[in-house]
Structure formats: structure tokens, C-alpha cells
Design an enzyme around this catalytic site. Structure first.
Site, PDB file in Angstrom:
ATOM      1  N   HIS A 109      43.767 -29.322  21.578  1.00 52.56           N
ATOM      2  CA  HIS A 109      43.444 -30.848  22.199  1.00 52.56           C
ATOM      3  C   HIS A 109      44.476 -31.493  23.289  1.00 52.56           C
ATOM      4  CE1 HIS A 109      40.245 -30.542  19.067  1.00 52.56           C
ATOM      5  NE2 HIS A 109      40.642 -31.157  17.981  1.00 52.56           N
ATOM      6  N   HIS A 127      36.287 -37.135  19.539  1.00 50.71           N
ATOM      7  CA  HIS A 127      36.393 -36.644  18.269  1.00 50.71           C
ATOM      8  C   HIS A 127      36.298 -37.511  17.088  1.00 50.71           C
ATOM      9  CE1 HIS A 127      38.684 -33.902  15.483  1.00 50.71           C
ATOM     10  NE2 HIS A 127      39.059 -33.124  16.457  1.00 50.71           N
ATOM     11  N   GLU A 154      31.692 -32.259  17.990  1.00 53.21           N
ATOM     12  CA  GLU A 154      32.247 -32.406  19.169  1.00 53.21           C
ATOM     13  C   GLU A 154      31.660 -31.623  20.271  1.00 53.21           C
ATOM     14  OE1 GLU A 154      36.784 -31.427  18.266  1.00 53.21           O
ATOM     15  OE2 GLU A 154      35.729 -31.276  16.307  1.00 53.21           O
TER      16      GLU A 154
HETATM   17  C1  BGC Z   1      39.719 -28.517  15.324  1.00 54.26           C
HETATM   18  C2  BGC Z   1      40.244 -28.385  13.940  1.00 54.26           C
HETATM   19  C3  BGC Z   1      41.441 -29.366  13.697  1.00 54.26           C
HETATM   20  C4  BGC Z   1      40.785 -30.871  14.005  1.00 54.26           C
HETATM   21  C5  BGC Z   1      41.788 -32.102  14.040  1.00 54.26           C
HETATM   22  C6  BGC Z   1      38.908 -29.979  15.340  1.00 54.26           C
HETATM   23  O1  BGC Z   1      38.266 -30.166  16.643  1.00 54.26           O
HETATM   24  O2  BGC Z   1      38.466 -27.794  15.359  1.00 54.26           O
HETATM   25  O3  BGC Z   1      40.734 -27.247  13.832  1.00 54.26           O
HETATM   26  O4  BGC Z   1      42.045 -29.301  12.531  1.00 54.26           O
HETATM   27  O5  BGC Z   1      40.032 -30.707  15.170  1.00 54.26           O
HETATM   28  O6  BGC Z   1      42.849 -31.668  14.772  1.00 54.26           O
END
Ligand code: BGC
Length: 396
Positions: A140, A214, A354
Site C-alpha cells: 500500500h 480501503h 478494493e
Molecule cells: C491487503 C491485506 C492487508 C489489508 C490491510 C488489504 O488490501 O490485501 O493483506 O492486511 O489490506 O493492510
């Protein structure tokens, strides 16, 4: 740069700049108002915008991380509930406990949504090193992704709805990525009960870009417990399996005959604990689905997913121009964070859908490219639509 629009310049007609008691709150028109959310440790002020539509749907968004802090929608009995996980104060998002577990509640994600293997990729003959902030991988956008920066916010109220244009300039080299990236994300809440999210970006040098949002939903209301009874449909015939660190193996695997087949509405919990290597790696669902695009949609968003929660009757529909959908069933929520309702957010008490390109695309030759070149404009649109269907209506 900290930004405060001088209220008289806002194009919302007469009757603006009404000061409401106590907090620095300003009425900016029928459907959007701004208040102070808090201050960052460096002293910059953070704002909170409350956006409402004609049907009473109310969304609160902060310019810190572009976070959707709350979203109140009607259930089938006509009651409003807040259906997204988050905190009532900026401090909630700045706390050590939050940063340690790093769930990215409600935030904008960039430059790269999801993982890049080993925090490394090569582009035009150069190798770029990124932060490895998720085990051996980059997640991310790195240590300080777009979820942790202050965006400039510009409210608007037009024929489409009311909302916010959020802008951020990611400097050349920020978090290890090449090129200066100019990003704009627009949230529009419409009277048709849609939340439209439009992403745009341009760059000064070739760079990977994969923006997403998110938000964690719980259609029964945040803090109400497990999401395992939500019925989910994902419009995908295939998904991208991962290794034990959640990096795609490169395979595009049909969902048929696997617990990843959500082509017919199925309870999230129906197969989640089945002995399945992929579900073990994700500790549940944490996978990218390869969306089926309805050709009639052309360049417009096409249906990606639909979720129905039987007790409240709420329905969430997701349409997108993107090729992938990360379905994350909140597996890493561990009850350590207390949300707006005063309840702790336990294992699988929220889910995220997402919309994005596939994880680790910069290292995967057979995935659609995520490289943005100078002179091009990155464009992506996702629409979340909120409605209700009672049990009787669905026959369940
Ligand atoms: C990811 C997860 C992660 C979460 C929070 C999601 O987009 O796929 O693996 O734990 O985000 O970080």
C-alpha cells in the site's frame, strides 16, 4: 501545504460562512460542511467534511489520507446506521496501536495498492527499492503512503451530487518511486445513493500507479460483529493465487469448483475455514479477483460485486473500470482497536472490496501493466451504490 479555502470564494451561492457554535464549523451549502478534525503532530490542521444527499445518506471524509470516516445509510426498516469501520477523532488514526496493526481504515491507497514483491521492481533498466513494510514485501505505497498524507480538499456541489476533490503531489522519489506524481481523487455522493470515486494522475517519469480506496464495510453497522453472514457475489471467473507472503504466483486460476467461486451470491463465511491452501495463506479471503467485464459497459464502470446483508437488508453494489478486485475479509483485525460505536473491531468484522489492478504487477509480465508514462493520464472510476432488499424480496 496546508489549505483552507477562504469561504467567500466557494461557489455555493448566498448564505455561506455561517459559524456554528463551539467548533470551527462552517456551513458550505445544503449538502456539504466543514469542521476541524484535529491537528497533526507537525501542527497542520486537518479538516472533516460532512456530505449529505437528498435521501439523508451522510458521509464524513477527512483530508488526512482521504479517509472516509463514516457513512450512514438506510436499512430495509428505514433506520440509519454507520456502515464503515473507523474512528471519531483524528487521534484514532494517529495512535500507535492503529499504526502497529495498520488496517488502513477508509483510506486512499497509493502509489501502489497491495503488494510489490520484495519491495523491488525494475523499470527502464533501473531497479527501484521500496520500503518492505509487510514482511518481506512492500504494501500500500510504503511507510508513508497516500493514506498518511494531508490532501488538499476542494468541496463542490453540482448537478451530479456533492463531494470533494482531493489533490496531492507526490514528490519525485517519494517512498522510493520514480517521478513526480500529481494525483486527484474525487468523491461524489449522488442523490441516486451512489458514492463515485474518480482517480486521476499524471507523472513526470514512468512510474507504477495503482490507486484504490480501503473502506471496510459492515452492512449491519460498524461494531455489530462478524461479516461472515453477508452474501457476496463477485463477477469474476478467475482469481490470482498467492504464495505464503500473499504475492501472486502469476497464475490466473478459474474460480470454478473452489471456495473462490462467488459468481452466485454466497455467504462470506460459508467456505472461509475450509482446508484450502489459498485460504490458509490469506487467513481467509485476501485475494485479487479477475473481473469479468460486461462488454456493453464500454469504458464505463462494469458490475464487479454485490453484497447483501440479510438482517439489515442493506445492499452494496460495486462497479468499476478496473480489471481487478481485492476481496479482503478483515482477517487481520484482532479486536485491538475500538471504533466509533465503542466496540472493538474483531476478526472479520469488516470487509473491503478494493478495485484496482492486480497486486505485484510491476514484477509480473503477464498481468495488465500499471506503469504510467509521462504525457498519459491515469483514469479510474469506481461507483459504490447503496440500496436495500428485505428477506421477503430476496426469498431467503
Ligand atoms: C491487503 C491485506 C492487508 C489489508 C490491510 C488489504 O488490501 O490485501 O493483506 O492486511 O489490506 O493492510
Amino acid at each position: 501545504m496546508s489549505w483552507i479555502t477562504p469561504l467567500p470564494q466557494l461557489a455555493f451561492g448566498a448564505g455561506l460562512a455561517v459559524l456554528i457554535t463551539g467548533v470551527a464549523q462552517a456551513q458550505m451549502g445544503e449538502s456539504i460542511e466543514r469542521s476541524t478534525f484535529g491537528q497533526l503532530p507537525d501542527g497542520r490542521d486537518v479538516d472533516l467534511y460532512r456530505i449529505t444527499n437528498a435521501n439523508g445518506i451522510e458521509m464524513r471524509v477527512t483530508n488526512y489520507g482521504g479517509i472516509i470516516v463514516s457513512l450512514r445509510t438506510l436499512d430495509a426498516q428505514g433506520e440509519f446506521d454507520d456502515i464503515v469501520l473507523g474512528f471519531d477523532s483524528l487521534d484514532g488514526y494517529l495512535s500507535d496501536a492503529y499504526r502497529k496493526s495498520n488496517p488502513y481504515f477508509g483510506a486512499l491507497i497509493g502509489r501502489y495498492g497491495n503488494r510489490i514483491a520484495g519491495g523491488q521492481f525494475s523499470l527502464n533498466g533501473e531497479t527501484y527499492e521500496l520500503a518492505t513494510n509487510n514482511g518481506p514485501n512492500h504494501l500500500h505505497g510504503g511507510d508513508k503512503g497516500f493514506n498518511r498524507v494531508l490532501w488538499q480538499a476542494k468541496p463542490f456541489d453540482n448537478h451530479e451530487g456533492a463531494g470533494l476533490v482531493l489533490s496531492y503531489v507526490s514528490a519525485d522519489g517519494e517512498e522510493g518511486y520514480p517521478g513526480r506524481l500529481d494525483v486527484q481523487v474525487t468523491y461524489t455522493l449522488t442523490d441516486a445513493n451512489e458514492l463515485a470515486i474518480d482517480y486521476r494522475a499524471t507523472t513526470s517519469e514512468a512510474t507504477p500507479v495503482n490507486l484504490t480506496q480501503h473502506t471496510y464495510f459492515n452492512l449491519e453497522g460498524e461494531g455489530s460483529g462478524s461479516i461472515l453472514d453477508h452474501r457476496l457475489m463477485i463477477n469474476a471467473d478467475a482469481f490470482t493465487p498467492v504464495d505464503e507472503t500473499l504475492i501472486p504466483t502469476g497464475e490466473i486460476r478459474p474460480v470454478a469448483g473452489t471456495p473462490f467461486d462467488f459468481r452466485e451470491p454466497t455467504a462470506i463465511g460459508a467456505r472461509i475455514d475450509r482446508g484450502n491452501r489459498q485460504l490458509e495463506f490469506g487467513q481467509g479471503y485476501d485475494h485479487n479477483f479477475v473481473l469479468r467485464r460486461d462488454s456493453a459497459a464500454g469504458d464505463d464502470p462494469a458490475l464487479a460485486a454485490r453484497v447483501w446483508e440479510p438482517d439489515s437488508g442493506r445492499v452494496l453494489e460495486v462497479a468499476t473500470t478496473e480489471s481487478g478486485l481485492q476481496f479482503y475479509s478483515g482477517n487481520f483485525l484482532a479486536g485491538t482497536l475500538v471504533g466509533k460505536s465503542g466496540e472493538s473491531y474483531k476478526h472479520r468484522s469488516g470487509f473491503a472490496l478494493e478495485t484496482q489492478h492486480f497486486p505485484d504487477s510491476p514484477n509480473q509480465a503477464n498481468f495488465p501493466s500499471t506503469i504510467l508514462e509521462p504525457g498519459e493520464t491515469y483514469r479510474s472510476r469506481t461507483v459504490y451504490t447503496f440500496s436495500t432488499r428485505s428477506r421477503e424480496e430476496t426469498g431467503q
